[in-house]
Scaffold this active site. Structure first.
Site, short mmCIF file in Angstrom:
data_model
loop_
_atom_site.label_atom_id
_atom_site.label_comp_id
_atom_site.label_asym_id
_atom_site.label_seq_id
_atom_site.Cartn_x
_atom_site.Cartn_y
_atom_site.Cartn_z
CG ASP A 7 -1.85 1.16 1.29
OD1 ASP A 7 -2.18 1.73 0.23
OD2 ASP A 7 -2.26 1.54 2.41
CD GLU A 70 -4.56 1.72 -2.46
OE1 GLU A 70 -4.93 1.10 -1.44
OE2 GLU A 70 -4.38 2.94 -2.48
CG ASP A 143 -0.78 3.18 5.86
OD1 ASP A 143 -1.51 3.57 4.94
OD2 ASP A 143 -0.40 3.90 6.79
#
Length: 165
Positions: A7, A70, A143
């Protein structure tokens, strides 16, 4: 297969590593999760270098076979999208250097893979990750949980691909 979920962010990058074993039943094991944080008072180029160095160490230690990252989606703040893009670039560069296949997933796809609902709350996602990976506690910070969700989403996509194609 070992899946590295990332992420991305310049200030904080979430890391989640899972092992996906396919035998009689699919099994997911958590190898590691956490964050790479860089200090705000350090010049950007040095923060990106810190991220590069830390990700390199993680890849060397765990030897992932796939990178799940992501994908960027709409951001209201251009400054945020720039920071995420720069950190994502570091992850993509390392994947290219290590010949890792790259799979991109939106937060919506990751939430659906983990909870079955694309609008699940952070806490719902964390609870399901805890259950799916048999963790003792909720994965935090957000996260790191998001990175694990990306890795789980990638495992689900691999399972689907292998089953139907």
């Amino acid at each position: 297969m070992i899946i590295l979920g990332i992420d991305p962010g310049t200030a904080t990058t979430g890391i989640g590593l899972i092992e996906y074993k396919k035998s009689n039943r699919q099994q997911l094991d958590c190898l590691y999760y956490g964050i790479i944080a860089t200090p705000a008072n350090v010049p950007l180029e040095n923060r990106l270098e810190m991220l590069y160095n830390d990700l390199t160490k993680i890849i060397k230690k765990y030897k992932p076979t796939i990178l799940a990252v992501e994908s960027l989606y709409f951001f209201k703040n251009a400054k945020t999208v720039m920071a995420v893009s720069q950190a994502k670039g570091i992850a993509l560069l390392l994947a290219a250097q290590k010949n890792l296949p790259i799979f991109e997933f939106t937060p919506l796809q990751a939430k659906i893979a983990v909870t079955g609902y694309g609008r699940a709350s952070k806490q719902q996602v964390q609870k399901m990750i805890k259950n799916l990976l048999s963790l003792e506690k909720l994965p935090k910070p957000d996260d790191a949980a998001d990175a694990l969700a990306l890795a789980i989403c990638c495992a689900a996509a691999q399972n689907f691909k292998n089953k139907f194609f």
